[in-house]
Motif scaffolding. Structure first.
Motif, PDB file in Angstrom:
ATOM      1  N   GLY A 128      -6.456  50.351 -34.488  1.00  0.00           N
ATOM      2  CA  GLY A 128      -6.314  51.738 -34.893  1.00  0.00           C
ATOM      3  C   GLY A 128      -7.671  52.395 -34.939  1.00  0.00           C
ATOM      4  N   GLY A 129      -7.671  53.697 -35.200  1.00  0.00           N
ATOM      5  CA  GLY A 129      -8.914  54.450 -35.216  1.00  0.00           C
ATOM      6  C   GLY A 129      -9.130  55.187 -36.528  1.00  0.00           C
ATOM      7  N   ILE A 130     -10.396  55.225 -37.002  1.00  0.00           N
ATOM      8  CA  ILE A 130     -10.745  55.944 -38.223  1.00  0.00           C
ATOM      9  C   ILE A 130     -12.248  56.234 -38.217  1.00  0.00           C
ATOM     10  CG2 ILE A 130     -11.094  53.818 -39.547  1.00  0.00           C
ATOM     11  CD1 ILE A 130      -9.649  57.110 -40.972  1.00  0.00           C
ATOM     12  N   GLY A 131     -12.648  57.433 -38.639  1.00  0.00           N
ATOM     13  CA  GLY A 131     -14.044  57.755 -38.856  1.00  0.00           C
ATOM     14  C   GLY A 131     -14.946  57.576 -37.656  1.00  0.00           C
ATOM     15  N   GLY A 132     -14.431  57.839 -36.460  1.00  0.00           N
ATOM     16  CA  GLY A 132     -15.247  57.686 -35.268  1.00  0.00           C
ATOM     17  C   GLY A 132     -15.367  56.266 -34.772  1.00  0.00           C
ATOM     18  N   TYR A 133     -14.445  55.389 -35.207  1.00  0.00           N
ATOM     19  CA  TYR A 133     -14.449  53.996 -34.761  1.00  0.00           C
ATOM     20  C   TYR A 133     -13.025  53.554 -34.399  1.00  0.00           C
ATOM     21  CZ  TYR A 133     -19.126  53.694 -36.725  1.00  0.00           C
ATOM     22  OH  TYR A 133     -20.458  53.906 -36.994  1.00  0.00           O
ATOM     23  N   ALA A 134     -12.927  52.666 -33.419  1.00  0.00           N
ATOM     24  CA  ALA A 134     -11.692  51.952 -33.117  1.00  0.00           C
ATOM     25  C   ALA A 134     -11.855  50.528 -33.606  1.00  0.00           C
ATOM     26  CB  ALA A 134     -11.404  51.969 -31.627  1.00  0.00           C
ATOM     27  N   LEU A 135     -10.888  50.043 -34.364  1.00  0.00           N
ATOM     28  CA  LEU A 135     -10.952  48.706 -34.951  1.00  0.00           C
ATOM     29  C   LEU A 135      -9.902  47.808 -34.324  1.00  0.00           C
ATOM     30  CD1 LEU A 135     -11.302  49.557 -38.766  1.00  0.00           C
ATOM     31  CD2 LEU A 135     -13.080  49.453 -37.007  1.00  0.00           C
ATOM     32  N   PHE A 136     -10.288  46.549 -34.063  1.00  0.00           N
ATOM     33  CA  PHE A 136      -9.372  45.512 -33.586  1.00  0.00           C
ATOM     34  C   PHE A 136      -9.481  44.338 -34.551  1.00  0.00           C
ATOM     35  CE2 PHE A 136     -10.156  48.119 -29.948  1.00  0.00           C
ATOM     36  CZ  PHE A 136      -8.963  48.124 -29.229  1.00  0.00           C
ATOM     37  N   CYS A 137      -8.367  44.029 -35.231  1.00  0.00           N
ATOM     38  CA  CYS A 137      -8.368  43.044 -36.312  1.00  0.00           C
ATOM     39  C   CYS A 137      -7.516  41.830 -35.951  1.00  0.00           C
ATOM     40  CB  CYS A 137      -7.813  43.655 -37.591  1.00  0.00           C
ATOM     41  SG  CYS A 137      -8.650  45.140 -38.144  1.00  0.00           S
ATOM     42  N   GLY A 138      -8.087  40.641 -36.126  1.00  0.00           N
ATOM     43  CA  GLY A 138      -7.325  39.402 -36.007  1.00  0.00           C
ATOM     44  C   GLY A 138      -6.701  39.213 -34.643  1.00  0.00           C
ATOM     45  N   GLY A 139      -5.526  38.600 -34.633  1.00  0.00           N
ATOM     46  CA  GLY A 139      -4.831  38.261 -33.400  1.00  0.00           C
ATOM     47  C   GLY A 139      -4.616  36.771 -33.279  1.00  0.00           C
ATOM     48  N   GLU A 140      -3.743  36.387 -32.384  1.00  0.00           N
ATOM     49  CA  GLU A 140      -3.388  34.987 -32.177  1.00  0.00           C
ATOM     50  C   GLU A 140      -3.957  34.487 -30.866  1.00  0.00           C
ATOM     51  OE1 GLU A 140       0.662  32.330 -31.491  1.00  0.00           O
ATOM     52  OE2 GLU A 140       0.718  34.024 -32.882  1.00  0.00           O
ATOM     53  N   GLY A 141      -4.632  33.322 -30.916  1.00  0.00           N
ATOM     54  CA  GLY A 141      -5.180  32.703 -29.714  1.00  0.00           C
ATOM     55  C   GLY A 141      -4.268  31.621 -29.184  1.00  0.00           C
ATOM     56  N   ASN A 165     -15.200  39.812 -41.860  1.00  0.00           N
ATOM     57  CA  ASN A 165     -13.878  39.266 -41.578  1.00  0.00           C
ATOM     58  C   ASN A 165     -12.863  39.672 -42.638  1.00  0.00           C
ATOM     59  OD1 ASN A 165     -15.012  38.019 -39.397  1.00  0.00           O
ATOM     60  ND2 ASN A 165     -14.504  35.937 -40.032  1.00  0.00           N
ATOM     61  N   LEU A 166     -11.603  39.682 -42.242  1.00  0.00           N
ATOM     62  CA  LEU A 166     -10.517  39.878 -43.197  1.00  0.00           C
ATOM     63  C   LEU A 166     -10.465  38.690 -44.158  1.00  0.00           C
ATOM     64  CD1 LEU A 166      -7.724  41.075 -40.731  1.00  0.00           C
ATOM     65  CD2 LEU A 166      -9.357  42.481 -42.010  1.00  0.00           C
ATOM     66  N   SER A 167      -9.764  38.868 -45.271  1.00  0.00           N
ATOM     67  CA  SER A 167      -9.682  37.793 -46.259  1.00  0.00           C
ATOM     68  C   SER A 167      -8.763  36.665 -45.822  1.00  0.00           C
ATOM     69  CB  SER A 167      -9.211  38.359 -47.603  1.00  0.00           C
ATOM     70  OG  SER A 167      -7.960  39.007 -47.464  1.00  0.00           O
ATOM     71  N   TYR A 168      -7.954  36.905 -44.805  1.00  0.00           N
ATOM     72  CA  TYR A 168      -7.087  35.853 -44.274  1.00  0.00           C
ATOM     73  C   TYR A 168      -6.812  36.151 -42.804  1.00  0.00           C
ATOM     74  CZ  TYR A 168      -3.417  39.335 -44.898  1.00  0.00           C
ATOM     75  OH  TYR A 168      -2.660  40.475 -44.841  1.00  0.00           O
ATOM     76  N   ALA A 169      -6.542  35.096 -42.038  1.00  0.00           N
ATOM     77  CA  ALA A 169      -6.257  35.241 -40.614  1.00  0.00           C
ATOM     78  C   ALA A 169      -4.814  35.662 -40.414  1.00  0.00           C
ATOM     79  CB  ALA A 169      -6.527  33.922 -39.891  1.00  0.00           C
ATOM     80  N   SER A 170      -4.590  36.565 -39.466  1.00  0.00           N
ATOM     81  CA  SER A 170      -3.228  37.011 -39.194  1.00  0.00           C
ATOM     82  C   SER A 170      -3.165  37.696 -37.842  1.00  0.00           C
ATOM     83  CB  SER A 170      -2.725  37.966 -40.287  1.00  0.00           C
ATOM     84  OG  SER A 170      -3.480  39.155 -40.288  1.00  0.00           O
ATOM     85  N   SER A 171      -1.947  37.919 -37.392  1.00  0.00           N
ATOM     86  CA  SER A 171      -1.690  38.558 -36.108  1.00  0.00           C
ATOM     87  C   SER A 171      -0.554  39.553 -36.281  1.00  0.00           C
ATOM     88  CB  SER A 171      -1.308  37.498 -35.073  1.00  0.00           C
ATOM     89  OG  SER A 171      -1.059  38.059 -33.811  1.00  0.00           O
ATOM     90  N   GLY A 172      -0.518  40.571 -35.425  1.00  0.00           N
ATOM     91  CA  GLY A 172       0.641  41.455 -35.356  1.00  0.00           C
ATOM     92  C   GLY A 172       0.835  42.378 -36.528  1.00  0.00           C
ATOM     93  N   LYS A 173      -0.243  42.763 -37.207  1.00  0.00           N
ATOM     94  CA  LYS A 173      -0.091  43.754 -38.261  1.00  0.00           C
ATOM     95  C   LYS A 173       0.266  45.108 -37.655  1.00  0.00           C
ATOM     96  CE  LYS A 173      -3.188  41.743 -41.684  1.00  0.00           C
ATOM     97  NZ  LYS A 173      -2.082  41.554 -42.645  1.00  0.00           N
TER      98      LYS A 173
END
Length: 394
Positions: A128-141, A165-173
């Motif tokens: 998603g995007g916020i404050g002039g940045y696009a963020l990509f969080c986590g995901g499954e390898g 890093n996020l406090s926990y690993a996750s995918s598909g939020k």
């Protein structure tokens, strides 16, 4: 003086040219009556055919309605479960199945740019995007237990850096913006779907991360997030055999409200906003095996009403919000057949049949940026697709 093709009772195939004479007589090939306004010029969309609360606009070169279709240069690899966001003048796509770290951006002229790749090769990164940045969080390898907690960010120049890093690993939020204040992420799951999450957190414009009230139910599936007024709305929250009609809304205080449920249990539909409304269409419900054409609409007060249904049942479609339309494209009526269909809703909730996409797709992703609606990747018949298909306002 070519014929119009009418499928069923009210759908016009945009690939067939319009016969002015047959329209002026008020009849189509099956003699169904339509209201008709003056025929448009070659590039004009002034002519209209109306039926069942759906407008079909026409011109001498075929059926139109204010949106034009074009294709951008393909992604380097075919994939689905892609992360999508917008930043500055760009839309940006990252990751996807089968486990890629490729990042691709397009400007509003559809020029393709290849920014620095993601930190990991993943499917279902949350973006998603916020404050002039696009963020990509986590995901499954692809490796055993390979679920990630890292956060990659891209600025308006498409320069990559990282956040904590996020406090926990996750995918598909699932993600959506809360006005201009926050980008919020909710739900998700762990490797091989062993755990599903209720957690929610948000980034403000300074990229400070704050925990939000947890979801009312764990969510591995939804109808994607959508922004409406000062709310982020998440519908069709589903895990295992639970109800899929739940709707959670978050405000700028990061407080969660349980809004009026969807009119029918369904997830894996699509959401987009237009004017004062969030529009949620299509979907599937595992417990019954049903697919839907249903359209539920929420206003800025979170009051639910019913909109005009899609032309056919389908799930795994995608939504995108442009300046004046909520646009929905692709999907499947049976879990295996990809579709090219595109339909939109304007700020009065009038539904319009748009030109078809060139390439049928389901499990694609959509994002709007200004007057362009981008639909990227997806699944065909036994294949992963690289297509970037765009609908544009004049």
């Amino acid at each position: 003086n070519k014929n119009i093709d009418v499928i069923g009772t009210s759908k016009i195939d945009k690939k067939i040219y319009v016969s002015v004479l047959s329209i002026k007589n008020g009849k189509l090939l099956n003699n169904e009556k339509y209201k008709f306004d003056d025929i448009g010029d070659e590039e004009d969309s002034g002519g209209r055919v109306e039926s069942n609360n759906t407008i079909y606009s026409i011109c001498k070169s075929g059926v139109t309605s204010g949106l034009s279709f074009r294709s951008a240069e393909n992604l380097d690899v075919g994939c689905y479960s892609i992360g999508v966001a917008s930043v500055g003048d760009y839309v940006i796509f990252g990751g996807g199945y089968y486990y890629t770290n490729k990042v691709t951006a397009y400007d509003q002229s559809l020029t393709k740019i290849l920014p620095t790749v993601l930190t990991n090769s993943v499917e279902e990164p949350s973006a998603g995007g916020i404050g002039g940045y696009a963020l990509f969080c986590g995901g499954e390898g692809s490796g055993l237990g390979a679920v990630y907690s890292n956060v990659d960010k891209y600025d308006t120049s498409l320069t990559k850096s990282t956040l904590a890093n996020l406090s926990y690993a996750s995918s598909g939020k699932f993600s959506a913006n809360i006005g201009d204040s926050y980008l919020i992420f909710v739900g998700g799951f762990s490797f091989n779907d062993t755990d599903r999450y209720t957690e929610a957190f948000a980034y403000n414009t300074s990229l400070t991360r704050t925990n939000a009230t947890s979801l009312s139910t764990a969510a591995q599936f939804s109808n994607e997030g959508v922004s409406i007024g000062e709310y982020a709305l998440f519908s069709g929250l589903f895990y295992d055999s639970s109800s899929a009609s739940t709707v959670n809304a978050y405000n700028a205080s990061l407080t969660r409200t349980v809004a009026t449920s969807l009119s029918v249990d369904r997830y894996n539909g699509a959401s987009a906003s237009v004017g004062d409304y969030a529009v949620i269409v299509g979907g599937y419900y595992y417990n019954t095996g049903e697919r839907y054409a249903t359209c539920d609409v929420y206003n800025k007060s979170l009051t639910r009403s019913s909109g005009t249904s899609l032309s056919d049942v389908r799930n795994a479609l995608a939504g995108a919000s442009t300046t004046n339309y909520a646009v929905f494209a692709g999907g499947t009526p049976n879990g295996s057949t990809p579709l090219t269909v595109c339909e939109s809703y304007d700020s009065t909730l009038t539904k319009t049949i748009q030109p078809n996409m060139d390439n049928p797709s389901f499990s694609l992703k959509g994002i709007g940026h200004g007057k362009n609606a981008f639909f990227v990747g997806g699944r065909g018949v036994g294949t992963r697709l690289p297509y970037v298909q765009v609908f544009s306002e004049p």
